[in-house]
Design an enzyme around this catalytic site. Sequence first.
Site, PDB file in Angstrom:
ATOM      1  N   HIS A 177       0.828  -1.202   0.000  1.00 36.00           N
ATOM      2  CA  HIS A 177       0.000   0.000   0.000  1.00 36.00           C
ATOM      3  C   HIS A 177       0.867   1.258   0.000  1.00 36.00           C
ATOM      4  CE1 HIS A 177      -3.800  -2.075   0.569  1.00 36.00           C
ATOM      5  NE2 HIS A 177      -3.272  -2.777   1.555  1.00 36.00           N
ATOM      6  N   ARG A 189      17.870  -7.800  10.321  1.00 35.10           N
ATOM      7  CA  ARG A 189      19.285  -7.436  10.188  1.00 35.10           C
ATOM      8  C   ARG A 189      20.117  -8.717  10.197  1.00 35.10           C
ATOM      9  NH1 ARG A 189      19.193  -2.049  10.921  1.00 35.10           N
ATOM     10  NH2 ARG A 189      17.567  -1.169  12.253  1.00 35.10           N
TER      11      ARG A 189
END
Length: 249
Positions: A125, A192
């Site tokens: 979106h 990460r």
Amino acid sequence: MVHRVWRWAHEAGAITAERPGPLRFRRIGPGTRLAHPQGTVFGEHWIHLGDHCVIGEQVTLTVGLLPPEAAPPGTPAPDFGPEPVLRLGDGVVLGRDSHVVALAPITIGDNVFCGPNVYLTSINHSYDDITRPIGEQWPRTAPVEVGAGSWLGANCVILPGARLGRNVVVAAGSVVRGEVPDYAVVAGAPARIVRRWDAGAQGWEPPLRTPAPAVPVAPAEEATGADLGGKDAPGGELLPAAGELEQQP
């Protein structure tokens, strides 16, 4: 009786190359199976499924924004071109309740294993215009690639534009965007790198906490007898893990 009927329905309702049912994929390779009941599937003309893939129950595979029957009257049929938009390599496993939602290309390499409830999407979106509902604004898209041999843990999310290298591990519940190099472990939201292979040192950095698991392997002479159909072929033994031989007296 109920259990027998349910088992029959599971078998009869599975989708394979020999029994595609109402679905017309661009390709569905031999040995590939979509378990029953299937999730939402549309745009299958632009979906390529490799050989020997395992698609769990209630897995969503879609290309486009809407199924054709849900399009407003008079809307032209979607056309995404001559090439597949969603491509699964050989030996891909998609766990139960996973979603693969494509508008831009999504490529999943060979032998990628996904846990349950994994979400991969090349569409997201946008919220640029504060005067319009977010759901009515045209979405952003970017291709997604998952390298061969990778493992995506349960409940992880792979966002548009993500490019995962070969043999990447994505920890459960992680949210991945951007590029992940080969032979890396990522975790978190946003994800990460928490461990990666050091080619120079030929080891993981930081080091693994436990030794590699032992692999049961039958000795060669016994395996030969078993391969010939011997009824009393003995079981295999455990292969020592890496480094164990050097530690033995």
